[in-house]
Design an enzyme around this catalytic site. Structure first.
Site, short mmCIF file in Angstrom:
data_model
loop_
_atom_site.label_atom_id
_atom_site.label_comp_id
_atom_site.label_asym_id
_atom_site.label_seq_id
_atom_site.Cartn_x
_atom_site.Cartn_y
_atom_site.Cartn_z
N ASP A 67 0.84 -1.19 0.00
CA ASP A 67 0.00 0.00 0.00
C ASP A 67 0.88 1.25 0.00
OD1 ASP A 67 -2.71 1.22 0.38
OD2 ASP A 67 -1.80 1.94 2.24
N GLU B 201 14.76 -15.41 -0.49
CA GLU B 201 15.22 -16.51 0.37
C GLU B 201 14.18 -17.63 0.44
OE1 GLU B 201 16.07 -15.06 4.24
OE2 GLU B 201 17.45 -13.49 3.55
#
Length: 553
Positions: A219, A268
């Site tokens: 956002d 990751e």
């Protein structure tokens, strides 16, 4: 309203969730949790309600579901004022409900993207409450933008910035200092120059990634970094500059280093998880900066959303989008509606030039016809596409809500956004009967129009001419056609005035944005049309406001 399509065998949906680079051509469905499905009859949608409706989304054919905020919040701005980023607000359920939703979605071949709100917190966030309580000099004030005021006694705001929701972007606390809030006063902006803020959000990312979410919609992704010194803007009606001009509190270059750090964390984790930017920028080229290879994966194309139903204007924004995204290797991301703008069935029912928040119903039949055609055009373009809940039902905005039921904070402020966002947030209808047309057993937090029974999922399912079946078929055809989905170019074809025509391999799309029928070549086997198309002697008569898909294979 009629439509045409040929038979097809859709690709297995379960395989879609496993394919590489799924986000480059994904169809992603936005759920506004409080308005999707209510499981406990309190009139407010919740996570359990969403979980029980996941099979509907699987059958619609979407690849992923984006959930607007469900975090612990006082709800000053419908959850975009977060008090605790690691907790679910009790109105929506709890963390166990979130876990069950994520797990069930995965079993159905759906991915879950959650909203992240890093520009500001709630004024009930523990950091902010302590910052106010501890007074001037509190180290926690450095995590927000606290400043002394101007004027003889500090009675004036520190600068001339205006809130997006209207009025000054500063509020004074009892000890005399002011704090910055680009939105409501209950939403103080974080100071991203303070290392603790970055540390906290990297931890929040890991919390939800460990929960199993497949990505984040960011956002106000353009707002985290403010220009050094917080300089005056020198303009009034600043909200009118949003997305059109350079502003000292939006689209600062420093945001990109934040997203490079975030991308390292995301990479990751296995499973091709993604970031999606809500980034209002002055140009599409500036938007492309957010989706460079080491930053975010997608960015909403608000320039496309804001474009009128006009062939010339649409072609220009399509070309500019594809040209801007090609150098950074990112997919274009197309969107027509969301929780902050008037639904496109209502925007297209009104004359152009009224903006993205409209309070007049316009010509509903015209609006729906154009909305259906616009959706087929969007789904034919290269890249990813977003669908906002209820648009697959052809829902219009509810433009006649009374002041007593409205909850948009911008509506109650003197200036800024028009504040008509409640109209696109009315709970969606599932059945013909019931106090809220199947939304829940106890009514709905915003009133639904009486004529929505025939727009319900129940009423439209199985009706070959319904908007719902048009969406289901279009998404299935899109998945089955090898030339649709990912890509970075279209081949424009000669077409009459007011008509867009392009080829993608063996696929051809024709969109008539004009008010009269036109004759075009029948480019091959008709796959799908948003209206009735007559083919005679190798030509096709395409009605006004109609999009047609063909294959030459």
């Amino acid at each position: 309203m009629s439509q045409q399509h040929s038979a097809l065998a859709p690709a297995p949906h379960s395989a879609e969730a496993k394919r590489s680079d799924w986000w480059r051509d994904a169809v992603i469905y936005q759920v506004y949790p409080r308005s999707f499905a209510d499981s406990n009859g309190d009139g407010m949608g919740d996570l359990e309600g969403i979980r029980t409706r996941l099979p509907y989304l699987r059958d619609l054919g979407v690849d992923a579901v984006w959930l607007s905020p469900f975090y612990a919040s006082p709800q000053a701005d419908a959850g975009y004022d977060v008090a605790d980023y690691r907790a679910v607000d009790p109105m929506f359920g709890n963390l166990l409900d979130a876990d069950a939703l994520i797990r069930d979605a995965r079993e159905l071949g759906l991915r879950i993207i959650v909203d992240l709100v890093p520009n500001h917190s709630s004024d009930q966030h523990e950091w902010f409450k302590r910052a106010v309580a501890e007074g001037p000099g509190s180290p926690l004030r450095d995590r927000y933008h606290f400043r002394p005021g101007k004027g003889e006694n500090g009675e004036l705001p520190p600068n001339d910035w205006e809130s997006i929701f209207g009025g000054p972007a500063w509020t004074r606390v009892e000890d005399g200092e002011w704090y910055l809030h680009l939105f409501a006063p209950e939403q103080p902006d974080f100071n991203w120059d303070h290392p603790a803020v970055g540390d906290e959000f990297r931890s929040i990312l890991r919390f939800w990634l460990d929960m199993g979410v497949d990505g984040f919609r960011i956002d106000v992704a353009h707002g985290l970094v403010k220009a050094e010194g917080l300089p005056d803007l020198g303009s009034h009606d600043q909200v009118k500059l949003l997305g059109n001009d350079v502003m000292p509190f939006f689209d600062q270059d420093g945001v990109h280093e934040i997203y490079r750090q975030w991308r390292l964390i995301l990479d990751e984790y296995s499973g091709e998880r993604i970031f999606v930017a809500e980034a209002w920028t002055p140009t599409i080229e500036r938007t492309a900066n957010y989706v460079r290879p080491d930053e975010l994966h997608q960015a909403f194309n608000f320039q496309y959303l804001s474009t009128a139903w006009d062939a010339e204007e649409l072609r220009e924004v399509i070309d500019r989008t594809l040209e801007a995204m090609r150098p950074v290797g990112a997919p274009a991301t197309w969107v027509l509606s969301n929780h902050d703008v008037t639904r496109h069935a209502t925007r297209f029912a009104n004359p152009p030039g009224l903006g993205t928040q409209i309070r007049t119903a316009g010509d509903r039949e015209l609006g729906l016809r154009r909305a259906r055609a616009a959706t087929l055009l969007m789904l034919a373009l290269p890249g990813s596409a977003y669908i906002y809940q209820g648009e697959e039902l052809g829902l219009p905005d509810v433009v006649d809500l009374s002041d007593e039921v409205r909850q948009d904070p911008a509506y109650f402020r003197g200036a800024g956004q028009d504040g008509f966002r409640d109209g696109c947030r009315v709970p969606i209808p599932w059945t013909r009967e019931g106090s809220s047309y199947g939304f829940g057993a106890g009514g709905s937090w915003l009133p639904q129009p009486a004529d929505w029974a025939e727009l319900s999922v129940e009423a439209q399912t199985g009706d070959p001419d319904s908007t719902l079946e048009l969406y289901r078929t279009a998404i299935a055809v899109r998945r089955a056609q090898p030339d649709l989905g990912a890509g970075d170019a279209v081949e424009w074809l000669r077409a009459p005035e007011g008509v867009l025509a392009f080829r993608r391999g063996e696929f051809v799309c024709v969109a008539n944005t004009g008010g009269e029928s036109v004759t075009t070549p029948a480019y091959g086997r008709l796959l799908l049309a948003s209206g009735e198309v007559a083919e005679v002697d190798g030509d096709a008569k395409v009605p006004a406001d109609t999009t047609v898909w063909w294959t030459t294979a």
